[in-house]
Design an enzyme around this catalytic site. Structure first.
Site, PDB file in Angstrom:
ATOM      1  N   THR A   1       0.962  -1.168  -0.074  1.00  0.00           N
ATOM      2  CA  THR A   1       0.140  -0.042  -0.044  1.00  0.00           C
ATOM      3  C   THR A   1       0.869   1.120   0.071  1.00  0.00           C
ATOM      4  O   THR A   1       1.954   1.181   0.756  1.00  0.00           O
ATOM      5  CB  THR A   1      -0.991   0.000   1.234  1.00  0.00           C
ATOM      6  OG1 THR A   1      -0.093   0.226   2.401  1.00  0.00           O
ATOM      7  CG2 THR A   1      -1.610  -1.256   1.325  1.00  0.00           C
TER       8      THR A   1
ATOM      9  N   GLY B   1       2.448   2.061  -2.570  1.00  0.00           N
ATOM     10  CA  GLY B   1       3.557   1.780  -3.647  1.00  0.00           C
ATOM     11  C   GLY B   1       3.827   2.587  -4.764  1.00  0.00           C
ATOM     12  O   GLY B   1       4.597   2.393  -5.430  1.00  0.00           O
TER      13      GLY B   1
ATOM     14  N   GLY C   1       7.799   7.495  -2.944  1.00  0.00           N
ATOM     15  CA  GLY C   1       8.641   7.297  -1.811  1.00  0.00           C
ATOM     16  C   GLY C   1       9.103   5.830  -1.368  1.00  0.00           C
ATOM     17  O   GLY C   1       9.690   5.131  -2.012  1.00  0.00           O
TER      18      GLY C   1
ATOM     19  N   TYR D   1       0.796  12.001  15.194  1.00  0.00           N
ATOM     20  CA  TYR D   1       1.501  11.226  13.880  1.00  0.00           C
ATOM     21  C   TYR D   1       2.450  10.087  14.824  1.00  0.00           C
ATOM     22  O   TYR D   1       2.147   9.059  14.710  1.00  0.00           O
ATOM     23  CB  TYR D   1       2.561  11.913  13.240  1.00  0.00           C
ATOM     24  CG  TYR D   1       3.320  11.266  12.140  1.00  0.00           C
ATOM     25  CD1 TYR D   1       2.887  10.326  11.153  1.00  0.00           C
ATOM     26  CD2 TYR D   1       4.768  11.331  12.487  1.00  0.00           C
ATOM     27  CE1 TYR D   1       3.651   9.710  10.520  1.00  0.00           C
ATOM     28  CE2 TYR D   1       5.525  10.598  11.721  1.00  0.00           C
ATOM     29  CZ  TYR D   1       5.138   9.651  10.427  1.00  0.00           C
ATOM     30  OH  TYR D   1       5.718   8.825   9.702  1.00  0.00           O
TER      31      TYR D   1
HETATM   32  N1  LIG Z   1       9.512   9.979   4.407  1.00  0.00           N
HETATM   33  C1  LIG Z   1      10.094  10.057   5.853  1.00  0.00           C
HETATM   34  O1  LIG Z   1      10.746  10.748   6.268  1.00  0.00           O
HETATM   35  C2  LIG Z   1       9.381   8.793   6.885  1.00  0.00           C
HETATM   36  C3  LIG Z   1       9.805   8.774   7.806  1.00  0.00           C
HETATM   37  C4  LIG Z   1       9.384   7.518   8.947  1.00  0.00           C
HETATM   38  C5  LIG Z   1       8.211   6.877   8.385  1.00  0.00           C
HETATM   39  N2  LIG Z   1       7.641   7.389   7.102  1.00  0.00           N
HETATM   40  C6  LIG Z   1       6.570   6.305   6.759  1.00  0.00           C
HETATM   41  O2  LIG Z   1       6.664   5.731   5.712  1.00  0.00           O
HETATM   42  C7  LIG Z   1       5.469   5.772   4.778  1.00  0.00           C
HETATM   43  C8  LIG Z   1       5.774   6.243   3.626  1.00  0.00           C
HETATM   44  O3  LIG Z   1       5.870   7.533   3.419  1.00  0.00           O
HETATM   45  P1  LIG Z   1       6.566   8.290   2.228  1.00  0.00           P
HETATM   46  O4  LIG Z   1       7.538   9.360   2.991  1.00  0.00           O
HETATM   47  O5  LIG Z   1       6.824   7.283   1.299  1.00  0.00           O
HETATM   48  O6  LIG Z   1       5.341   9.123   1.863  1.00  0.00           O
HETATM   49  P2  LIG Z   1       4.633   9.513   0.402  1.00  0.00           P
HETATM   50  O7  LIG Z   1       5.907   9.741  -0.784  1.00  0.00           O
HETATM   51  O8  LIG Z   1       3.940  10.780   0.623  1.00  0.00           O
HETATM   52  O9  LIG Z   1       3.722   8.437  -0.039  1.00  0.00           O
HETATM   53  C9  LIG Z   1       2.543   8.195   0.632  1.00  0.00           C
HETATM   54  C10 LIG Z   1       2.083   6.972  -0.338  1.00  0.00           C
HETATM   55  O10 LIG Z   1       0.739   6.756   0.498  1.00  0.00           O
HETATM   56  C11 LIG Z   1      -0.269   6.594  -0.541  1.00  0.00           C
HETATM   57  N3  LIG Z   1      -1.504   7.080   0.147  1.00  0.00           N
HETATM   58  C12 LIG Z   1      -1.855   8.171   0.814  1.00  0.00           C
HETATM   59  N4  LIG Z   1      -3.010   8.067   1.500  1.00  0.00           N
HETATM   60  C13 LIG Z   1      -3.718   6.944   0.991  1.00  0.00           C
HETATM   61  C14 LIG Z   1      -5.060   6.586   1.002  1.00  0.00           C
HETATM   62  N5  LIG Z   1      -6.109   7.240   1.868  1.00  0.00           N
HETATM   63  N6  LIG Z   1      -5.316   5.263   0.308  1.00  0.00           N
HETATM   64  C15 LIG Z   1      -4.126   4.781  -0.347  1.00  0.00           C
HETATM   65  N7  LIG Z   1      -2.856   5.345  -0.430  1.00  0.00           N
HETATM   66  C16 LIG Z   1      -2.812   6.389   0.143  1.00  0.00           C
HETATM   67  C17 LIG Z   1       0.009   7.882  -1.513  1.00  0.00           C
HETATM   68  O11 LIG Z   1      -0.465   7.632  -2.842  1.00  0.00           O
HETATM   69  P3  LIG Z   1      -1.800   8.469  -3.156  1.00  0.00           P
HETATM   70  O12 LIG Z   1      -1.545   9.816  -2.667  1.00  0.00           O
HETATM   71  O13 LIG Z   1      -1.930   8.536  -4.684  1.00  0.00           O
HETATM   72  O14 LIG Z   1      -2.970   7.780  -2.468  1.00  0.00           O
HETATM   73  C18 LIG Z   1       1.522   7.629  -1.501  1.00  0.00           C
HETATM   74  O15 LIG Z   1       1.915   6.319  -2.662  1.00  0.00           O
HETATM   75  C19 LIG Z   1       4.379   6.463   5.804  1.00  0.00           C
HETATM   76  O16 LIG Z   1       3.785   5.540   6.531  1.00  0.00           O
HETATM   77  C20 LIG Z   1       5.211   7.415   6.663  1.00  0.00           C
HETATM   78  O17 LIG Z   1       4.408   7.655   7.855  1.00  0.00           O
HETATM   79  C21 LIG Z   1       8.193   8.148   6.495  1.00  0.00           C
END
Ligand SMILES: NC(=O)c1ccc[n+]([C@@H]2O[C@H](COP(=O)([O-])OP(=O)(O)OC[C@H]3O[C@@H](n4cnc5c(N)ncnc54)[C@H](OP(=O)(O)O)[C@@H]3O)[C@@H](O)[C@H]2O)c1
Length: 242
Positions: free
Chosen positions: A12, A14, A17, A150
């Site tokens: 999910t 996917g 990021g 968060y």
């Molecule tokens: N980046 C960081 O620094 C960091 C650090 C620690 C943990 N994380 C965690 O890592 C995970 C991924 O983060 P990321 O940085 O890769 O974020 P990202 O680039 O914003 O990607 C988020 C993804 O989630 C999807 N998404 C969001 N809302 C959704 C929904 N309601 N239904 C289905 N898909 C949904 C988005 O696609 P759509 O918007 O098209 O739906 C996108 O594919 C998150 O759980 C985040 O909390 C990130």
């Protein structure tokens, strides 16, 4: 020998990021990969990047109707599910005085409620040998001023992983949490330069993580390389929690 040959994986989030990097890595290791997200254009771009055997099923994981459609599609196209990675997630800044009901509902709806309902459906299609990787965050472990909601949602994620490790062990399904530190993804784009510098200064390696580095850890947790690892919370954070 490819590490995920013959496996089917659902990621999910996917399409962007960390989730996208994981999808790319899993496909390169021989898995049939399904990704989901709400934006069709983003899914299309991601599919082109992932290559290999990958399919996109558009949908919102906070909608149970979309989740049911996603798992029906998976059952029809792949038959069984071997690996689930829940990477869809959202972060939103709000110090205590600025926390609203909407802020709490929005974060917990996606990061916790949707994650639980996704895992519930996924385990119905998993057999012994299945692996679940819940993407948490080091925010679930260390203080993160302005991001209390968060952080609480990510603490809930690792708590679920621990309990499910016990509940699913008898079925041969492993559950672990993968907790990235600050990682350079589109989620991080909205962060101010000042916060980015502050965070970087708190990381012993003095840089943000790369999505590919998180994907390497996801591959470890999803594959037989971690066959005796259950209920763990793997920090991939340049030493930040330490
Ligand atoms: N980046 C960081 O620094 C960091 C650090 C620690 C943990 N994380 C965690 O890592 C995970 C991924 O983060 P990321 O940085 O890769 O974020 P990202 O680039 O914003 O990607 C988020 C993804 O989630 C999807 N998404 C969001 N809302 C959704 C929904 N309601 N239904 C289905 N898909 C949904 C988005 O696609 P759509 O918007 O098209 O739906 C996108 O594919 C998150 O759980 C985040 O909390 C990130």
């Amino acid at each position: 020998m490819l590490k995920l040959q013959g496996k089917t994986a659902l990621i999910t989030g996917g399409s962007s990021g960390i989730g996208l990097a994981i999808a790319r890595r899993f496909a390169a290791e021989g898995a049939k990969v399904f990704i989901t997200g709400r934006r069709q254009a983003q899914l299309d771009t991601a599919l082109a990047e992932i290559g290999g055997d990958a399919e996109a099923v558009p949908g919102d994981v906070t909608s149970t109707a979309d989740l049911d459609r996603l798992f029906a599609t998976l059952a029809e196209r792949a038959g069984q599910l071997d690996i689930l990675v829940t990477s869809s997630g959202v972060a939103d800044y709000a110090p205590l005085d600025e926390i609203t009901e909407d802020h709490i509902d929005c974060i917990f709806d996606l990061n916790v409620r949707a994650m639980v309902l996704t895992v519930q459906r996924a385990t119905r299609q998993m057999t012994a040998g299945g692996t679940i990787v819940l993407v948490g965050s080091i925010a679930g472990t260390v203080a993160n001023p302005g991001y209390a909601t968060y952080s609480a949602s990510k603490a809930a994620v690792r708590s679920y992983a621990r309990t499910w490790t016990h509940e699913l062990a008898a079925r041969g399904i492993r559950v672990n949490t993968l907790s990235p530190g600050p990682t350079d993804t589109p989620m991080f784009d909205g962060v101010s330069d000042a916060l980015r510098e502050t965070l970087t200064s708190r990381i012993p390696f003095r840089r943000l993580g790369r999505p590919e580095e998180i994907a390497s850890a996801a591959l470890f947790l999803a594959s037989d390389d971690s066959s005796f690892v259950g209920g763990a919370d793997l920090h991939v954070d340049g030493g930040m929690v330490a």
